[in-house]
Design a protein around this motif. Structure first.
Motif, PDB file in Angstrom:
ATOM      1  N   HIS A  53       8.787  14.713  -1.872  1.00  0.00           N
ATOM      2  CA  HIS A  53       8.627  16.157  -2.035  1.00  0.00           C
ATOM      3  C   HIS A  53       7.126  16.402  -2.047  1.00  0.00           C
ATOM      4  CE1 HIS A  53       8.368  20.104  -3.965  1.00  0.00           C
ATOM      5  NE2 HIS A  53       9.632  20.285  -3.614  1.00  0.00           N
ATOM      6  N   ALA A  54       6.643  17.253  -1.139  1.00  0.00           N
ATOM      7  CA  ALA A  54       5.206  17.384  -0.924  1.00  0.00           C
ATOM      8  C   ALA A  54       4.453  17.695  -2.211  1.00  0.00           C
ATOM      9  CB  ALA A  54       4.927  18.464   0.127  1.00  0.00           C
ATOM     10  N   LEU A  55       4.978  18.593  -3.047  1.00  0.00           N
ATOM     11  CA  LEU A  55       4.264  18.984  -4.258  1.00  0.00           C
ATOM     12  C   LEU A  55       4.163  17.822  -5.238  1.00  0.00           C
ATOM     13  CD1 LEU A  55       2.824  21.175  -5.830  1.00  0.00           C
ATOM     14  CD2 LEU A  55       5.037  21.859  -6.791  1.00  0.00           C
ATOM     15  N   ASP A  56       5.251  17.081  -5.431  1.00  0.00           N
ATOM     16  CA  ASP A  56       5.202  15.973  -6.377  1.00  0.00           C
ATOM     17  C   ASP A  56       4.374  14.818  -5.824  1.00  0.00           C
ATOM     18  OD1 ASP A  56       6.174  15.081  -9.056  1.00  0.00           O
ATOM     19  OD2 ASP A  56       6.991  13.432  -7.875  1.00  0.00           O
ATOM     20  N   ASP A  57       4.488  14.545  -4.531  1.00  0.00           N
ATOM     21  CA  ASP A  57       3.671  13.480  -3.943  1.00  0.00           C
ATOM     22  C   ASP A  57       2.182  13.810  -4.062  1.00  0.00           C
ATOM     23  OD1 ASP A  57       5.827  11.926  -3.308  1.00  0.00           O
ATOM     24  OD2 ASP A  57       5.749  12.284  -1.145  1.00  0.00           O
ATOM     25  N   ALA A  58       1.821  15.093  -3.865  1.00  0.00           N
ATOM     26  CA  ALA A  58       0.420  15.487  -4.002  1.00  0.00           C
ATOM     27  C   ALA A  58      -0.039  15.360  -5.458  1.00  0.00           C
ATOM     28  CB  ALA A  58       0.221  16.916  -3.501  1.00  0.00           C
ATOM     29  N   ARG A  59       0.831  15.725  -6.403  1.00  0.00           N
ATOM     30  CA  ARG A  59       0.495  15.574  -7.826  1.00  0.00           C
ATOM     31  C   ARG A  59       0.256  14.113  -8.182  1.00  0.00           C
ATOM     32  NH1 ARG A  59       2.992  13.503 -11.917  1.00  0.00           N
ATOM     33  NH2 ARG A  59       4.940  13.291 -10.756  1.00  0.00           N
ATOM     34  N   VAL A  60       1.188  13.260  -7.751  1.00  0.00           N
ATOM     35  CA  VAL A  60       1.067  11.829  -8.031  1.00  0.00           C
ATOM     36  C   VAL A  60      -0.235  11.275  -7.451  1.00  0.00           C
ATOM     37  CG1 VAL A  60       2.039   9.560  -7.452  1.00  0.00           C
ATOM     38  CG2 VAL A  60       3.541  11.394  -8.261  1.00  0.00           C
ATOM     39  N   LEU A  61      -0.533  11.663  -6.225  1.00  0.00           N
ATOM     40  CA  LEU A  61      -1.740  11.158  -5.575  1.00  0.00           C
ATOM     41  C   LEU A  61      -2.989  11.675  -6.283  1.00  0.00           C
ATOM     42  CD1 LEU A  61      -2.695   9.367  -3.320  1.00  0.00           C
ATOM     43  CD2 LEU A  61      -2.762  11.362  -1.815  1.00  0.00           C
ATOM     44  N   ALA A  62      -2.982  12.935  -6.701  1.00  0.00           N
ATOM     45  CA  ALA A  62      -4.133  13.488  -7.418  1.00  0.00           C
ATOM     46  C   ALA A  62      -4.377  12.725  -8.719  1.00  0.00           C
ATOM     47  CB  ALA A  62      -3.909  14.972  -7.705  1.00  0.00           C
ATOM     48  N   GLU A  63      -3.314  12.403  -9.440  1.00  0.00           N
ATOM     49  CA  GLU A  63      -3.457  11.687 -10.708  1.00  0.00           C
ATOM     50  C   GLU A  63      -3.892  10.247 -10.502  1.00  0.00           C
ATOM     51  OE1 GLU A  63      -0.412  12.069 -13.600  1.00  0.00           O
ATOM     52  OE2 GLU A  63      -0.123  14.212 -13.269  1.00  0.00           O
ATOM     53  N   HIS A 122       0.810  -1.215   0.000  1.00  0.00           N
ATOM     54  CA  HIS A 122       0.000   0.000   0.000  1.00  0.00           C
ATOM     55  C   HIS A 122       0.848   1.272   0.000  1.00  0.00           C
ATOM     56  CE1 HIS A 122      -3.617  -2.290   0.303  1.00  0.00           C
ATOM     57  NE2 HIS A 122      -3.158  -2.938   1.362  1.00  0.00           N
ATOM     58  N   LYS A 123       2.034   1.188  -0.572  1.00  0.00           N
ATOM     59  CA  LYS A 123       2.872   2.372  -0.727  1.00  0.00           C
ATOM     60  C   LYS A 123       2.335   3.248  -1.855  1.00  0.00           C
ATOM     61  CE  LYS A 123       7.128   0.116   0.881  1.00  0.00           C
ATOM     62  NZ  LYS A 123       8.520  -0.261   0.517  1.00  0.00           N
ATOM     63  N   LEU A 124       2.604   4.556  -1.774  1.00  0.00           N
ATOM     64  CA  LEU A 124       2.171   5.475  -2.814  1.00  0.00           C
ATOM     65  C   LEU A 124       2.758   5.090  -4.166  1.00  0.00           C
ATOM     66  CD1 LEU A 124       0.752   8.010  -3.837  1.00  0.00           C
ATOM     67  CD2 LEU A 124       2.711   9.361  -3.028  1.00  0.00           C
ATOM     68  N   GLU A 125       4.008   4.658  -4.172  1.00  0.00           N
ATOM     69  CA  GLU A 125       4.658   4.297  -5.434  1.00  0.00           C
ATOM     70  C   GLU A 125       3.949   3.126  -6.112  1.00  0.00           C
ATOM     71  OE1 GLU A 125       8.448   1.712  -3.941  1.00  0.00           O
ATOM     72  OE2 GLU A 125       8.231   3.734  -3.116  1.00  0.00           O
ATOM     73  N   SER A 126       3.401   2.208  -5.331  1.00  0.00           N
ATOM     74  CA  SER A 126       2.682   1.070  -5.902  1.00  0.00           C
ATOM     75  C   SER A 126       1.349   1.517  -6.501  1.00  0.00           C
ATOM     76  CB  SER A 126       2.452  -0.001  -4.842  1.00  0.00           C
ATOM     77  OG  SER A 126       3.681  -0.519  -4.374  1.00  0.00           O
ATOM     78  N   LEU A 127       0.645   2.411  -5.804  1.00  0.00           N
ATOM     79  CA  LEU A 127      -0.609   2.955  -6.335  1.00  0.00           C
ATOM     80  C   LEU A 127      -0.341   3.728  -7.613  1.00  0.00           C
ATOM     81  CD1 LEU A 127      -3.678   3.353  -5.811  1.00  0.00           C
ATOM     82  CD2 LEU A 127      -3.070   5.479  -4.631  1.00  0.00           C
ATOM     83  N   ALA A 128       0.738   4.526  -7.614  1.00  0.00           N
ATOM     84  CA  ALA A 128       1.094   5.305  -8.796  1.00  0.00           C
ATOM     85  C   ALA A 128       1.411   4.393  -9.974  1.00  0.00           C
ATOM     86  CB  ALA A 128       2.287   6.206  -8.481  1.00  0.00           C
ATOM     87  N   ALA A 129       2.191   3.358  -9.729  1.00  0.00           N
ATOM     88  CA  ALA A 129       2.573   2.437 -10.805  1.00  0.00           C
ATOM     89  C   ALA A 129       1.351   1.742 -11.388  1.00  0.00           C
ATOM     90  CB  ALA A 129       3.567   1.410 -10.275  1.00  0.00           C
ATOM     91  N   HIS A 130       0.387   1.417 -10.551  1.00  0.00           N
ATOM     92  CA  HIS A 130      -0.820   0.736 -11.017  1.00  0.00           C
ATOM     93  C   HIS A 130      -1.552   1.569 -12.055  1.00  0.00           C
ATOM     94  CE1 HIS A 130      -4.386  -1.819 -10.885  1.00  0.00           C
ATOM     95  NE2 HIS A 130      -5.113  -0.717 -10.773  1.00  0.00           N
ATOM     96  N   PHE A 131      -1.570   2.893 -11.861  1.00  0.00           N
ATOM     97  CA  PHE A 131      -2.277   3.778 -12.778  1.00  0.00           C
ATOM     98  C   PHE A 131      -1.348   4.445 -13.795  1.00  0.00           C
ATOM     99  CE2 PHE A 131      -5.398   3.740  -9.218  1.00  0.00           C
ATOM    100  CZ  PHE A 131      -6.481   3.252  -9.938  1.00  0.00           C
ATOM    101  N   GLY A 132      -0.084   4.023 -13.832  1.00  0.00           N
ATOM    102  CA  GLY A 132       0.842   4.571 -14.814  1.00  0.00           C
ATOM    103  C   GLY A 132       1.281   5.995 -14.536  1.00  0.00           C
ATOM    104  N   VAL A 133       1.237   6.407 -13.283  1.00  0.00           N
ATOM    105  CA  VAL A 133       1.666   7.759 -12.904  1.00  0.00           C
ATOM    106  C   VAL A 133       3.152   7.724 -12.553  1.00  0.00           C
ATOM    107  CG1 VAL A 133       1.297   9.698 -11.335  1.00  0.00           C
ATOM    108  CG2 VAL A 133      -0.629   8.241 -11.994  1.00  0.00           C
ATOM    109  N   VAL A 134       3.928   8.633 -13.113  1.00  0.00           N
ATOM    110  CA  VAL A 134       5.371   8.655 -12.916  1.00  0.00           C
ATOM    111  C   VAL A 134       5.732   9.596 -11.771  1.00  0.00           C
ATOM    112  CG1 VAL A 134       7.614   9.155 -13.962  1.00  0.00           C
ATOM    113  CG2 VAL A 134       5.783   8.146 -15.343  1.00  0.00           C
ATOM    114  N   GLN A 135       6.394   9.057 -10.764  1.00  0.00           N
ATOM    115  CA  GLN A 135       6.916   9.888  -9.680  1.00  0.00           C
ATOM    116  C   GLN A 135       8.213  10.551 -10.128  1.00  0.00           C
ATOM    117  OE1 GLN A 135       6.898   6.875  -6.358  1.00  0.00           O
ATOM    118  NE2 GLN A 135       5.955   8.562  -5.240  1.00  0.00           N
TER     119      GLN A 135
END
Length: 325
Positions: free
Chosen positions: A164-174, A146-159
């Motif tokens: 970094h708060a701004l990039d983590d928030a962007r990744v999570l929003a996408e 349940h890491k953010l990087e795993s959620l991002a990878a599932h939806f094809g979002v590139v960290q």
């Protein structure tokens, strides 16, 4: 822009009960404890369907050591000229008002934000939060963890800049947008939880261990009533196996992480937090099983499994869903 893979060719009507707007938030902090401070914050505002409206970012002077610089990269020199939290509190609040706060492990971000507002003798205008870990579980996403990087990878979002708060928030929003569309398509109830503001704060740093009652004298004591656990009790915890939703968990003694934070994490994972210990208790969490408290004595009497806080934290990362039917 990330392609929404979850939108069907003929999308179903949008659920009227869903919120009208979201504030996707990430905060970086000096640490994880009660007295730690926010050092940067980012907010992506989204509309009812998860489309980005705007974003905002700021660093914050914590007036103390910045903590794990090797993780967040914010040194004392960088933060020296940053505004204090009280200086950005109004702007931050304007980004949150009338929206559901969305975060990855939302109880942590909300706790840190609520404490900062309490220190500033104010309250964050947030009434509900949504944890993307809980939403991923509701959707049954096939994630390895349940890491953010795993959620991002599932939806094809590139960290680009992890922690970094701004990039983590962007990744999570996408990643949240397709999750939201999948929930709407499948008629999934969003796992919304109430946000209770803190009403008082003692700025004196904690010295020594936390009293077993959970709150040091003079610190914040929110009045709260937890919702009833929706899952049946599956019975005792068995060593070597995962926790299961519906298990009754009791806590005893001092904790290194705030007791409330541990309890909130347990509730968000689908566990039943019990204030007392009985024969129905699935598990007792304590760092001092030989303390002789009433709970540890009853645990020995009933044969209730006992684990420490660190082991409990590991088990919370992967709680097994409740049995269906």
């Amino acid at each position: 822009m990330l392609e929404d893979r979850t939108t069907a060719a003929t999308p179903a009507p949008w659920p009227a009960a869903y919120p009208q707007g979201y504030a996707v938030v990430d905060v970086e902090t000096t640490g994880l404890a009660r007295d730690d401070r926010i050092i940067s914050a980012a907010v992506y505002r989204l509309d009812a369907r998860g489309e980005v409206e705007d974003h905002w970012y700021t660093t914050v002077n914590p007036e103390r050591d910045p903590g794990p610089v090797w993780i967040h990269g914010l040194t004392s020199e960088v933060l020296e000229g940053a505004p204090l939290f009280e200086d950005i509190a109004a702007e931050f609040a304007s980004r949150l008002v009338d929206r559901v706060l969305v975060a990855h492990n939302a109880v942590f971000d909300w706790s840190m934000i609520a404490r900062e507002y309490a220190r500033a003798k104010s309250q964050a205008p947030v009434r509900q939060r949504l944890c993307t870990i809980a939403l991923a579980k509701e959707l049954g996403l096939p994630l390895p963890n349940h890491k953010l990087e795993s959620l991002a990878a599932h939806f094809g979002v590139v960290q680009q800049r992890a922690h970094h708060a701004l990039d983590d928030a962007r990744v999570l929003a996408e990643a949240f947008r397709p999750s939201l569309h999948a929930a709407a398509r499948d008629g999934v109830r969003l796992p919304l939880l109430e946000c209770l503001p803190l009403t008082e704060w003692n700025a004196t740093p904690r010295i020594g261990r936390q009293p077993s009652g959970g709150y040091p004298s003079g610190s914040w004591r929110p009045s709260r009533k937890r919702p009833v656990c929706p899952y049946p009790n599956p019975g005792r915890y068995e060593e070597g196996k995962p926790l299961k939703q519906g298990m009754r968990v009791a806590f005893s003694g001092d904790t290194s992480v705030d007791r409330e934070l541990l309890e909130d994490r347990a509730v968000e994972a689908g566990l039943h937090v019990a204030t007392s210990l009985s024969r129905l208790t699935s598990l007792l969490v304590t760092n001092d099983p030989d303390s002789g408290t009433s709970k540890t004595a009853k645990a020995r009497q009933y044969g209730t499994p006992v684990i420490d806080e660190a082991a409990f934290g590991q088990l919370l990362r992967d709680v097994e869903p409740a049995s269906q039917g």
